[in-house]
Design a protein around this motif. Structure first.
Motif, PDB file in Angstrom:
ATOM      1  N   ASN A 212      48.127  -4.579  23.685  1.00 36.81           N
ATOM      2  CA  ASN A 212      49.123  -4.074  24.639  1.00 36.81           C
ATOM      3  C   ASN A 212      48.564  -3.856  26.039  1.00 36.81           C
ATOM      4  O   ASN A 212      48.932  -2.896  26.734  1.00 36.81           O
ATOM      5  N   ALA A 213      47.676  -4.754  26.453  1.00 32.07           N
ATOM      6  CA  ALA A 213      47.097  -4.713  27.800  1.00 32.07           C
ATOM      7  C   ALA A 213      46.394  -3.390  28.094  1.00 32.07           C
ATOM      8  O   ALA A 213      46.380  -2.923  29.237  1.00 32.07           O
ATOM      9  N   SER A 214      45.819  -2.798  27.052  1.00 35.69           N
ATOM     10  CA  SER A 214      45.058  -1.560  27.240  1.00 35.69           C
ATOM     11  C   SER A 214      43.683  -1.871  27.828  1.00 35.69           C
ATOM     12  O   SER A 214      43.168  -2.980  27.697  1.00 35.69           O
ATOM     13  N   THR A 215      43.111  -0.880  28.480  1.00 37.58           N
ATOM     14  CA  THR A 215      41.830  -1.060  29.172  1.00 37.58           C
ATOM     15  C   THR A 215      40.687  -0.467  28.357  1.00 37.58           C
ATOM     16  O   THR A 215      40.800   0.641  27.815  1.00 37.58           O
ATOM     17  N   HIS A 216      39.596  -1.209  28.267  1.00 38.58           N
ATOM     18  CA  HIS A 216      38.431  -0.792  27.489  1.00 38.58           C
ATOM     19  C   HIS A 216      37.161  -1.144  28.256  1.00 38.58           C
ATOM     20  O   HIS A 216      37.203  -1.882  29.239  1.00 38.58           O
ATOM     21  N   THR A 217      36.042  -0.636  27.778  1.00 39.96           N
ATOM     22  CA  THR A 217      34.736  -1.013  28.306  1.00 39.96           C
ATOM     23  C   THR A 217      33.946  -1.667  27.194  1.00 39.96           C
ATOM     24  O   THR A 217      33.850  -1.120  26.086  1.00 39.96           O
ATOM     25  N   GLU A 218      33.377  -2.848  27.477  1.00 39.79           N
ATOM     26  CA  GLU A 218      32.663  -3.593  26.443  1.00 39.79           C
ATOM     27  C   GLU A 218      31.396  -2.846  26.031  1.00 39.79           C
ATOM     28  O   GLU A 218      30.528  -2.571  26.862  1.00 39.79           O
ATOM     29  N   SER A 219      31.308  -2.533  24.747  1.00 42.73           N
ATOM     30  CA  SER A 219      30.167  -1.778  24.236  1.00 42.73           C
ATOM     31  C   SER A 219      29.174  -2.648  23.473  1.00 42.73           C
ATOM     32  O   SER A 219      28.127  -2.160  23.047  1.00 42.73           O
ATOM     33  N   ASN A 220      29.513  -3.915  23.298  1.00 40.27           N
ATOM     34  CA  ASN A 220      28.650  -4.805  22.517  1.00 40.27           C
ATOM     35  C   ASN A 220      27.836  -5.724  23.414  1.00 40.27           C
ATOM     36  O   ASN A 220      28.357  -6.308  24.368  1.00 40.27           O
ATOM     37  N   LYS A 221      26.583  -5.893  23.084  1.00 44.38           N
ATOM     38  CA  LYS A 221      25.732  -6.829  23.813  1.00 44.38           C
ATOM     39  C   LYS A 221      26.211  -8.253  23.590  1.00 44.38           C
ATOM     40  O   LYS A 221      26.199  -9.079  24.504  1.00 44.38           O
ATOM     41  N   SER A 222      26.657  -8.526  22.346  1.00 43.58           N
ATOM     42  CA  SER A 222      27.178  -9.847  22.003  1.00 43.58           C
ATOM     43  C   SER A 222      28.615  -9.700  21.519  1.00 43.58           C
ATOM     44  O   SER A 222      28.870  -8.963  20.558  1.00 43.58           O
ATOM     45  N   VAL A 223      29.544 -10.379  22.183  1.00 42.14           N
ATOM     46  CA  VAL A 223      30.950 -10.335  21.792  1.00 42.14           C
ATOM     47  C   VAL A 223      31.204 -11.460  20.793  1.00 42.14           C
ATOM     48  O   VAL A 223      31.048 -12.639  21.115  1.00 42.14           O
ATOM     49  N   THR A 224      31.562 -11.097  19.564  1.00 40.26           N
ATOM     50  CA  THR A 224      31.837 -12.091  18.535  1.00 40.26           C
ATOM     51  C   THR A 224      33.351 -12.261  18.373  1.00 40.26           C
ATOM     52  O   THR A 224      34.138 -11.396  18.759  1.00 40.26           O
ATOM     53  N   ILE A 225      33.746 -13.381  17.766  1.00 44.45           N
ATOM     54  CA  ILE A 225      35.159 -13.727  17.640  1.00 44.45           C
ATOM     55  C   ILE A 225      35.519 -13.687  16.152  1.00 44.45           C
ATOM     56  O   ILE A 225      35.085 -14.545  15.370  1.00 44.45           O
ATOM     57  N   THR A 241      27.301 -15.787  32.283  1.00 41.87           N
ATOM     58  CA  THR A 241      27.744 -15.454  30.935  1.00 41.87           C
ATOM     59  C   THR A 241      27.240 -16.566  30.020  1.00 41.87           C
ATOM     60  O   THR A 241      27.368 -17.744  30.342  1.00 41.87           O
ATOM     61  N   THR A 242      26.658 -16.178  28.884  1.00 41.83           N
ATOM     62  CA  THR A 242      26.060 -17.159  27.983  1.00 41.83           C
ATOM     63  C   THR A 242      26.813 -17.205  26.660  1.00 41.83           C
ATOM     64  O   THR A 242      27.091 -16.172  26.063  1.00 41.83           O
ATOM     65  N   VAL A 243      27.154 -18.415  26.234  1.00 44.74           N
ATOM     66  CA  VAL A 243      27.747 -18.624  24.921  1.00 44.74           C
ATOM     67  C   VAL A 243      26.625 -19.013  23.960  1.00 44.74           C
ATOM     68  O   VAL A 243      25.890 -19.979  24.206  1.00 44.74           O
ATOM     69  N   VAL A 244      26.492 -18.239  22.898  1.00 45.44           N
ATOM     70  CA  VAL A 244      25.445 -18.448  21.898  1.00 45.44           C
ATOM     71  C   VAL A 244      26.097 -18.962  20.624  1.00 45.44           C
ATOM     72  O   VAL A 244      27.152 -18.467  20.215  1.00 45.44           O
ATOM     73  N   GLU A 245      25.502 -19.975  20.007  1.00 47.77           N
ATOM     74  CA  GLU A 245      26.010 -20.474  18.729  1.00 47.77           C
ATOM     75  C   GLU A 245      24.863 -20.573  17.733  1.00 47.77           C
ATOM     76  O   GLU A 245      23.823 -21.163  18.028  1.00 47.77           O
ATOM     77  N   ASP A 246      25.095 -19.977  16.559  1.00 49.24           N
ATOM     78  CA  ASP A 246      24.070 -19.973  15.509  1.00 49.24           C
ATOM     79  C   ASP A 246      22.752 -19.419  16.050  1.00 49.24           C
ATOM     80  O   ASP A 246      21.678 -19.964  15.795  1.00 49.24           O
ATOM     81  N   SER A 247      22.874 -18.333  16.844  1.00 51.04           N
ATOM     82  CA  SER A 247      21.744 -17.593  17.428  1.00 51.04           C
ATOM     83  C   SER A 247      20.986 -18.363  18.504  1.00 51.04           C
ATOM     84  O   SER A 247      19.923 -17.921  18.948  1.00 51.04           O
ATOM     85  N   LYS A 248      21.527 -19.507  18.957  1.00 52.55           N
ATOM     86  CA  LYS A 248      20.870 -20.285  19.996  1.00 52.55           C
ATOM     87  C   LYS A 248      21.799 -20.428  21.201  1.00 52.55           C
ATOM     88  O   LYS A 248      22.991 -20.670  21.029  1.00 52.55           O
ATOM     89  N   PRO A 249      21.273 -20.274  22.422  1.00 51.63           N
ATOM     90  CA  PRO A 249      22.104 -20.463  23.609  1.00 51.63           C
ATOM     91  C   PRO A 249      22.710 -21.859  23.640  1.00 51.63           C
ATOM     92  O   PRO A 249      22.006 -22.852  23.433  1.00 51.63           O
ATOM     93  N   ARG A 250      24.024 -21.926  23.853  1.00 54.48           N
ATOM     94  CA  ARG A 250      24.716 -23.218  23.887  1.00 54.48           C
ATOM     95  C   ARG A 250      25.204 -23.566  25.300  1.00 54.48           C
ATOM     96  O   ARG A 250      25.081 -24.703  25.740  1.00 54.48           O
ATOM     97  N   PHE A 251      25.798 -22.588  25.991  1.00 54.96           N
ATOM     98  CA  PHE A 251      26.266 -22.799  27.358  1.00 54.96           C
ATOM     99  C   PHE A 251      25.889 -21.601  28.222  1.00 54.96           C
ATOM    100  O   PHE A 251      25.998 -20.456  27.775  1.00 54.96           O
ATOM    101  N   ASP A 252      25.507 -21.861  29.449  1.00 53.71           N
ATOM    102  CA  ASP A 252      25.477 -20.851  30.499  1.00 53.71           C
ATOM    103  C   ASP A 252      26.637 -21.144  31.438  1.00 53.71           C
ATOM    104  O   ASP A 252      26.785 -22.290  31.896  1.00 53.71           O
ATOM    105  N   ILE A 253      27.459 -20.136  31.701  1.00 49.65           N
ATOM    106  CA  ILE A 253      28.541 -20.274  32.675  1.00 49.65           C
ATOM    107  C   ILE A 253      28.185 -19.399  33.870  1.00 49.65           C
ATOM    108  O   ILE A 253      28.154 -18.165  33.762  1.00 49.65           O
ATOM    109  N   VAL A 254      27.879 -20.040  34.986  1.00 50.84           N
ATOM    110  CA  VAL A 254      27.455 -19.334  36.193  1.00 50.84           C
ATOM    111  C   VAL A 254      28.628 -19.274  37.164  1.00 50.84           C
ATOM    112  O   VAL A 254      29.098 -20.301  37.659  1.00 50.84           O
TER     113      VAL A 254
END
Length: 316
Positions: A212-225, A241-254
Motif C-alpha cells: 500500500n505504498a508504505s515507507t520503509h528503510t532497508e535493513s538487509n545488506k542483501s535484498v532477496t526476492i 547497485t550490485t546484482v549477485v547470483e549464486d553468491s557471485k556478482p553478476r551485474f554492477d549497475i552504476v
C-alpha cells in the motif's frame, strides 16, 4: 547554461568504438556488433533496447518476454524501455502529466536514429555509441495534446566489451518550464531468481508498492526476492547497485546523476495476469533494477538541459 548538478560526470566506459564495429540500420531497429562478438539491438519504436549480448556474444544479459510486441503496436515487455515524462500511473488530476498513460509516451513513440560514433581507446578496447532522438514535433497528435511542451530527447546507447551505457539527455526547447520524471526500466536476465540478491541498498528509504505504498528503510545488506517485489528506493547515497547470483556478482549497475532505483519482480500471480508476459514462469529468470529520477519531479526552465543514465557491467 544549466547548473552542473543537472549534468552527469563522465562514466568509466570507453567513449565510443573501434573501426570495424558493424552497425545495421533497418526501418524497425538498429543493431550494433563489435569485432569481438558483443552486440546490442535497439528498436526505433520506443528506442527500446531489446538485446544486449556480452562475453563475445555468448551471453544475453536482458530478459525479453516471448510475447513482447516488437511491431510498434504497444510498449515492449522486456529489454530496457524508456520511461518519460512520468513514472507509473500519472497524478489523477491537477498535474500536466495527468492526461498521459502510465509511464508516459516515450516508450510508445517512434524515435529517430541520429547516427553512430566509433573510435578506439588507448587500451585497444572497442565500443560503439548509438544516438536516438525524440522531439515534441514528432509526437503523435494524442501525445502532443496531452503534454504540449516543446522538448528534445537524445538517448545514447554505448556498447563496450563488458558493459552497456544508456544515457538520456532532456532539453527544454520552449519558453515554458516543465516538470518530468524519467526511468530506464531495465529487465535483467538471471538464471534462478531464488539465488539472486541485490546489494547496495542497506539503510536506504523505499516506498513499497506491494504494501500500500508504505515507507520503509532497508535493513538487509542483501535484498532477496521471495515473492512479488515493487519498491522505489530513493536518494541512494552510493552510485553502484550490485546484482549477485549464486553468491557471485553478476551485474554492477552504476547510476549517474540519477538518485533512485526501482526493484521489481511480478512473481507468480501478476506474471500470469499480464497478457504480454511469457512464459508465465518467466519471472524466475528476470529481475528489474531500474535507475531513474522518480522521487518528486525534475524541473527545466527555458533552454535548460538535464542528463542522467547508467552503466551496466556484466561481471561474468
Amino acid at each position: 547554461m544549466v547548473d552542473r548538478a543537472n549534468r552527469p560526470s563522465a562514466l568509466s566506459a570507453p567513449s565510443a568504438a573501434v573501426p570495424g564495429a558493424e552497425v545495421d540500420v533497418t526501418d524497425a531497429r538498429v543493431t550494433a556488433r563489435l569485432p569481438s562478438g558483443e552486440s546490442v539491438e535497439v528498436l526505433l519504436y520506443g528506442a527500446s533496447v531489446i538485446s544486449w549480448k556480452s562475453n563475445e556474444g555468448k551471453t544475453e544479459n536482458l530478459w525479453l518476454s516471448e510475447k513482447a510486441a516488437l511491431d510498434g503496436s504497444k510498449p515492449v515487455r522486456g529489454g530496457i524501455p524508456v520511461v518519460f515524462p512520468v513514472f507509473g500511473p500519472p497524478p489523477k488530476s491537477g498535474h500536466p502529466t495527468s492526461s498521459l498513460p502510465q509511464h508516459g509516451f516515450a516508450r510508445n513513440q517512434r524515435w529517430e536514429f541520429l547516427g553512430k560514433s566509433t573510435s578506439e581507446d588507448a587500451l585497444d578496447s572497442s565500443s560503439v555509441k548509438l544516438d536516438f532522438g525524440l522531439y515534441s514535433a514528432n509526437l503523435t497528435e494524442d501525445a502532443r495534446k496531452a503534454w504540449p511542451y516543446d522538448f528534445g530527447l537524445v538517448y545514447s546507447v554505448t556498447l563496450a566489451k563488458d558493459s552497456l551505457q544508456t544515457v538520456m539527455n532532456v532539453r527544454n526547447e520552449g519558453k515554458e518550464s516543465f516538470e518530468f520524471q524519467m526511468l530506464l526500466h531495465t529487465y535483467l536476465r538471471v538464471k534462478d531468481i531464488s539465488k539472486v540478491a541485490v546489494n547496495g541498498l542497506m539503510g536506504v528509504q523505499y516506498v513499497d508498492k506491494v504494501l500500500n505504498a508504505s515507507t520503509h528503510t532497508e535493513s538487509n545488506k542483501s535484498v532477496t526476492i521471495t515473492g512479488e517485489v515493487d519498491r522505489v528506493y530513493g536518494d541512494i547515497p552510493q552510485d553502484t547497485t550490485t546484482v549477485v547470483e549464486d553468491s557471485k556478482p553478476r551485474f554492477d549497475i552504476v547510476r549517474d546523476n540519477l538518485s533512485d532505483t526501482v526493484v521489481w519482480n511480478p512473481w507468480t500471480e501478476k506474471a500470469k495476469a499480464m497478457g504480454d508476459f511469457a512464459p508465465d514462469s518467466g519471472f524466475k529468470e528476470m529481475l528489474c533494477v531500474e535507475v531513474g529520477a522518480v522521487k518528486g519531479w525534475q524541473k527545466l526552465e527555458e533552454g535548460d538541459t538535464f542528463e542522467g543514465g547508467q552503466l551496466i557491467k556484466s561481471l561474468l
